[in-house]
Enzyme design. Structure first.
Site, PDB file in Angstrom:
ATOM      1  N   VAL A   1     -86.459 -10.616  56.336  1.00 26.07           N
ATOM      2  CA  VAL A   1     -87.144 -11.777  55.765  1.00 26.07           C
ATOM      3  C   VAL A   1     -87.255 -11.696  54.241  1.00 26.07           C
ATOM      4  O   VAL A   1     -87.724 -12.647  53.612  1.00 26.07           O
ATOM      5  CB  VAL A   1     -88.558 -11.957  56.372  1.00 26.07           C
ATOM      6  CG1 VAL A   1     -88.473 -12.228  57.860  1.00 26.07           C
ATOM      7  CG2 VAL A   1     -89.439 -10.746  56.091  1.00 26.07           C
ATOM      8  N   GLU A   2     -86.839 -10.587  53.651  1.00 28.10           N
ATOM      9  CA  GLU A   2     -86.909 -10.465  52.196  1.00 28.10           C
ATOM     10  C   GLU A   2     -85.502 -10.535  51.594  1.00 28.10           C
ATOM     11  O   GLU A   2     -85.015 -11.620  51.310  1.00 28.10           O
ATOM     12  CB  GLU A   2     -87.662  -9.183  51.821  1.00 28.10           C
ATOM     13  CG  GLU A   2     -89.136  -9.264  52.240  1.00 28.10           C
ATOM     14  CD  GLU A   2     -89.909  -8.007  51.935  1.00 28.10           C
ATOM     15  OE1 GLU A   2     -90.386  -7.881  50.789  1.00 28.10           O
ATOM     16  OE2 GLU A   2     -90.058  -7.136  52.833  1.00 28.10           O
ATOM     17  N   MET A   3     -84.826  -9.394  51.434  1.00 26.88           N
ATOM     18  CA  MET A   3     -83.496  -9.433  50.817  1.00 26.88           C
ATOM     19  C   MET A   3     -82.360  -9.496  51.831  1.00 26.88           C
ATOM     20  O   MET A   3     -81.256  -9.916  51.481  1.00 26.88           O
ATOM     21  CB  MET A   3     -83.318  -8.233  49.893  1.00 26.88           C
ATOM     22  CG  MET A   3     -84.178  -8.336  48.640  1.00 26.88           C
ATOM     23  SD  MET A   3     -83.750  -7.076  47.419  1.00 26.88           S
ATOM     24  CE  MET A   3     -84.641  -7.686  45.985  1.00 26.88           C
TER      25      MET A   3
END
Length: 322
Positions: free
Chosen positions: A128-130
């Site tokens: 969900v981030e990078m």
């Protein structure tokens, strides 16, 4: 001869050769301590880390860098309730400030890793981030001559996942924000505070805020349940997975809703507050803390005084106040 005189208020002066040159006032004997100076680390690693901090190639689709969510001009966070991941969707927990993060005893709200290197490792591969993987990151960076040269200057073995993580962590260890008005106060310049700010600091101690917001980072060095004196989550309604805190790691009922106590340094610049970004203002955050952590009902005057004190915790970065 030099003569050292101590006045009854504890301020030390040295009369150097009869010229009356004052020394700095003596540091106060307080439980909270001023931030240290920015450490002197390997310049090649720091500069490489700075470049990587701003490098979108760390994300799977080249859209997101560390600086996208940790904006140094905005208190080291991004002023959003929830930062936007590589896929354009919000993440599930409020982004903490990167400033002074190296002084925290654990990283992430639930304290799931011990080091900045481990935190970086997880953010890059987070879905969900990078959303990337370390093999791809290393390949992408190795394909660029500028990074090849920079890594060779800093690390004998060149571009590796461990070296990327170490360079970023080395840079982040320089992201301290010293010289807040509170730091200057602790160092003995008590005149820098207004009488209201001095009263606010005293109320901060008297009400027990300092029991959790302690240490050099004024927090960040212990875990605490969110809702010690009342059911915060029942009152807020609609719990989500990120509300479980350390329980997600330990599956221990005692860790349900337990989080790392956040640092209060630069708190006036890092709204919104809490892991769920539920408090939009410092005033709201103070109200929640009094009700659910302390079980106290202070006067409005006392709350206002504490807020005035909290605003003195903003330090400097790159020679400018936050």
């Amino acid at each position: 001869m030099n003569e050292v005189l101590t006045c009854r208020f504890g301020v030390v002066f040295m009369l150097c050769l009869g010229l009356g040159m004052p020394l700095m006032a003596a540091p106060l004997d307080e439980a909270l301590k001023p931030l240290p100076a920015v450490p002197m680390l390997d310049p090649a690693k720091v500069e490489l880390g700075r470049q990587l901090f701003n490098e979108p190639r760390l994300s799977v689709n080249n859209t997101l860098s560390c600086a996208s969510c940790h904006r140094l001009e905005s208190g080291g966070a991004d002023n959003k309730p929830f930062s936007i991941g590589f896929d354009g969707k919000p993440v599930d927990i409020n982004t903490p400030s990167v400033f002074n993060a190296s002084l925290n005893f654990k990283q992430f709200w639930n304290g799931r890793v011990d080091t900045l290197e481990a935190q970086i490792q997880q953010v890059v591969i987070s879905p969900v981030e990078m959303g990337s993987d370390w093999k791809t990151v290393v390949q992408n960076l190795s394909s660029l001559p500028a990074y090849q040269a920079a890594f060779q200057r800093a690390y004998p073995d060149g571009v590796t996942a461990a070296n990327v993580q170490n360079a970023l962590a080395t840079y982040e260890r320089t992201l301290l924000t010293p010289n807040s008005r509170f730091d200057q106060y602790l160092l003995g310049n008590t005149d820098i505070f207004t009488i209201q700010e001095k009263y606010g600091y005293q109320r901060f101690k008297d009400y027990g805020c300092i029991a959790c917001h302690q240490g050099i980072n004024i927090g960040g060095n212990m875990f605490q349940k969110f809702g010690v004196m009342g059911d915060y989550f029942k009152a807020r309604g609609k719990t989500v997975e990120s509300d479980l805190g350390r329980y997600l790691l330990t599956q221990d009922e005692e860790d349900r809703h337990v989080f790392k106590v956040p640092s209060l340094r630069n708190v006036a610049a890092t709204a919104p507050y809490f892991h769920d970004a539920s408090a939009k203002t410092l005033e709201e955050a103070v109200d929640v803390m009094f009700k659910y952590q302390l079980g106290r009902n202070p006067s409005q005057e006392d709350k206002d005084l504490i807020i005035q004190f909290l605003k003195t915790l903003s330090g400097e970065w790159a020679g400018k106040p936050l």
